[in-house]
Design a protein around this motif. Structure first.
Motif, PDB file in Angstrom:
ATOM      1  N   HIS A 127       0.825  -1.262  -0.003  1.00  0.00           N
ATOM      2  CA  HIS A 127      -0.153   0.053   0.016  1.00  0.00           C
ATOM      3  C   HIS A 127       0.957   1.352   0.018  1.00  0.00           C
ATOM      4  O   HIS A 127       1.753   1.383   1.047  1.00  0.00           O
ATOM      5  CB  HIS A 127      -0.935  -0.008   1.224  1.00  0.00           C
ATOM      6  CG  HIS A 127      -1.749  -0.992   1.265  1.00  0.00           C
ATOM      7  ND1 HIS A 127      -3.083  -1.009   0.294  1.00  0.00           N
ATOM      8  CD2 HIS A 127      -2.108  -1.961   1.929  1.00  0.00           C
ATOM      9  CE1 HIS A 127      -3.743  -2.083   0.710  1.00  0.00           C
ATOM     10  NE2 HIS A 127      -3.268  -2.659   1.567  1.00  0.00           N
ATOM     11  N   SER A 135      -5.722  -1.765   5.647  1.00  0.00           N
ATOM     12  CA  SER A 135      -5.401  -0.729   4.426  1.00  0.00           C
ATOM     13  C   SER A 135      -6.363  -1.036   3.101  1.00  0.00           C
ATOM     14  O   SER A 135      -6.820  -0.188   2.720  1.00  0.00           O
ATOM     15  CB  SER A 135      -4.051  -0.660   4.063  1.00  0.00           C
ATOM     16  OG  SER A 135      -3.232   0.113   4.848  1.00  0.00           O
ATOM     17  N   CYS A 136      -6.511  -2.368   3.001  1.00  0.00           N
ATOM     18  CA  CYS A 136      -7.737  -2.916   2.018  1.00  0.00           C
ATOM     19  C   CYS A 136      -8.817  -2.303   2.498  1.00  0.00           C
ATOM     20  O   CYS A 136      -9.611  -1.778   1.499  1.00  0.00           O
ATOM     21  CB  CYS A 136      -7.428  -4.478   2.037  1.00  0.00           C
ATOM     22  SG  CYS A 136      -5.965  -4.973   1.163  1.00  0.00           S
ATOM     23  N   CYS A 182      -6.800  -7.116   6.082  1.00  0.00           N
ATOM     24  CA  CYS A 182      -5.815  -5.960   5.982  1.00  0.00           C
ATOM     25  C   CYS A 182      -6.516  -4.550   6.063  1.00  0.00           C
ATOM     26  O   CYS A 182      -7.505  -4.415   5.372  1.00  0.00           O
ATOM     27  CB  CYS A 182      -4.981  -6.147   4.625  1.00  0.00           C
ATOM     28  SG  CYS A 182      -3.957  -4.605   4.605  1.00  0.00           S
ATOM     29  N   ARG A 242      -3.206   0.096  -3.733  1.00  0.00           N
ATOM     30  CA  ARG A 242      -2.552  -1.293  -3.476  1.00  0.00           C
ATOM     31  C   ARG A 242      -1.750  -1.541  -4.698  1.00  0.00           C
ATOM     32  O   ARG A 242      -2.463  -1.369  -6.047  1.00  0.00           O
ATOM     33  CB  ARG A 242      -3.454  -2.099  -2.962  1.00  0.00           C
ATOM     34  CG  ARG A 242      -3.164  -3.640  -2.807  1.00  0.00           C
ATOM     35  CD  ARG A 242      -4.344  -4.291  -2.262  1.00  0.00           C
ATOM     36  NE  ARG A 242      -4.118  -5.805  -1.826  1.00  0.00           N
ATOM     37  CZ  ARG A 242      -4.312  -6.625  -2.690  1.00  0.00           C
ATOM     38  NH1 ARG A 242      -4.683  -6.684  -3.862  1.00  0.00           N
ATOM     39  NH2 ARG A 242      -3.794  -7.956  -2.206  1.00  0.00           N
ATOM     40  N   CYS A 293       1.060  -5.002   2.321  1.00  0.00           N
ATOM     41  CA  CYS A 293      -0.374  -5.316   2.477  1.00  0.00           C
ATOM     42  C   CYS A 293      -0.227  -6.684   3.286  1.00  0.00           C
ATOM     43  O   CYS A 293       0.211  -7.823   3.007  1.00  0.00           O
ATOM     44  CB  CYS A 293      -0.996  -5.508   1.229  1.00  0.00           C
ATOM     45  SG  CYS A 293      -2.758  -6.106   1.013  1.00  0.00           S
ATOM     46  N   LEU A 294      -1.256  -6.663   4.227  1.00  0.00           N
ATOM     47  CA  LEU A 294      -1.474  -7.978   5.097  1.00  0.00           C
ATOM     48  C   LEU A 294      -1.969  -9.053   4.205  1.00  0.00           C
ATOM     49  O   LEU A 294      -2.033 -10.281   4.569  1.00  0.00           O
ATOM     50  CB  LEU A 294      -2.070  -7.661   6.164  1.00  0.00           C
ATOM     51  CG  LEU A 294      -1.473  -6.813   7.381  1.00  0.00           C
ATOM     52  CD1 LEU A 294      -2.039  -6.509   8.615  1.00  0.00           C
ATOM     53  CD2 LEU A 294      -0.058  -7.282   7.591  1.00  0.00           C
ATOM     54  N   HIS A 295      -2.658  -8.675   3.393  1.00  0.00           N
ATOM     55  CA  HIS A 295      -3.548  -9.704   2.384  1.00  0.00           C
ATOM     56  C   HIS A 295      -2.550  -9.894   1.196  1.00  0.00           C
ATOM     57  O   HIS A 295      -2.613  -9.710   0.178  1.00  0.00           O
ATOM     58  CB  HIS A 295      -4.695  -9.129   1.950  1.00  0.00           C
ATOM     59  CG  HIS A 295      -5.551 -10.175   0.952  1.00  0.00           C
ATOM     60  ND1 HIS A 295      -5.899 -11.367   1.395  1.00  0.00           N
ATOM     61  CD2 HIS A 295      -6.053 -10.103  -0.163  1.00  0.00           C
ATOM     62  CE1 HIS A 295      -6.601 -11.902   0.418  1.00  0.00           C
ATOM     63  NE2 HIS A 295      -6.516 -11.315  -0.501  1.00  0.00           N
TER      64      HIS A 295
HETATM   65 ZN   LIG Z   1      -4.238  -4.524   2.214  1.00  0.00          ZN
END
Ligand SMILES: [Zn+2]
Length: 264
Positions: free
Chosen positions: A60, A101-102, A99, A108, A77-79
């Motif tokens: 991100h 941020s998602c 995530c 992204r 990004c955690l995803h």
């Molecule tokens: Zn994310």
């Protein structure tokens, strides 16, 4: 202490730990992460992995170059996949439950971490770069292999030498005349199957840390109302991010590269 000060303090602590734990097979001041400025005149590397074995993940980031402004601090990004050969489709769209941020709709982008053997320093390093550049690198990679296969059907670029060079707002690979000393060749061979921990290299922060970053996003660049679902999740967070160990792992943080980033 304000959020800003607390974040600054955490960064300082991270920096201190990083300096204490950094591996020593690179000269002082040289990052594991190849910097764009090193590639201006080209730099010699040995290919360690086929593009099908390159690690991909998402980042991100939201900033402008002129004027230089950061709307959201760059973070992984955690995803994202935690290893190579991940199912591309699975991560193509934002992961709003994994995530923050998602969930907040922060920009992204697809990134790749390409592992290369640096012939000057005699060890592996990584080129952490975005989709557009990787497309160009793979095109150059395939071209070199195709040409060489006219003379040797079984030719593979893995274990062979290339020059990685900045070229017209992107990067390219060229074949190189560098002769690999026998000793180095042995070292490279042993390294090919000994892949690094890409989760460490991509540096995934905890859910709490990502929430804190999005909290600081500039107005209009993140939907902060989406963060409520992630607050106070703590250790129960439903993510496979390496909770609690993320602070010490990355030798040099991605953010350190920012001044080195090119405006494209
Ligand atoms: Zn994310």
């Amino acid at each position: 202490m304000s959020i800003r000060d607390q974040l600054k303090k955490r960064e300082q602590e991270r920096e201190e730990r990083k300096n204490q734990t950094q591996e020593s097979d690179l000269p002082e001041g040289v990052s594991r992460y190849i910097q764009n400025r090193e590639l201006k005149d080209g730099r010699t590397f040995i290919i360690l992995d086929d593009p099908d074995d390159w690690y991909f993940y998402y980042v991100h980031e939201d900033s402008s170059f002129s004027p230089r402004e950061t709307y959201v601090k760059k973070h992984s990004c955690l995803h994202s996949p935690r290893d190579i050969h991940a199912n591309f489709e699975k991560y193509a769209r934002p992961g709003k439950s994994a995530c923050p941020s998602c969930a907040a709709g922060v920009k992204r982008k697809l990134y790749f971490i390409v592992r290369l053997f640096d012939v000057e320093y005699g060890t592996w390093r990584v080129f952490d770069t975005k989709e557009f550049h990787v497309l160009n690198l793979i095109e150059a990679y395939d071209k070199i292999e195709k040409t060489a296969r006219k003379f040797n059907k079984n030719y593979s670029l893995i274990g062979d030498v290339v020059t990685l060079r900045k070229s017209d707002k992107t990067f390219t690979l060229e074949s190189s005349d560098f002769e690999v000393p026998a000793e180095m060749s042995e070292k490279v061979k042993a390294m090919i199957d000994d892949r690094p921990n890409y989760t460490d290299l991509a540096y995934f922060r905890s859910v709490d840390d990502v929430v804190a970053i999005v909290e600081e996003a500039a107005e209009g660049h993140a939907d902060k109302s989406a963060l409520a679902a992630f607050r106070n999740q703590g250790a129960d967070a439903k993510t496979d991010a390496p909770q609690g160990k993320d602070d010490s792992v990355k030798p040099i943080e991605n953010d350190g590269d920012r001044l080195d980033n090119l405006p494209f």
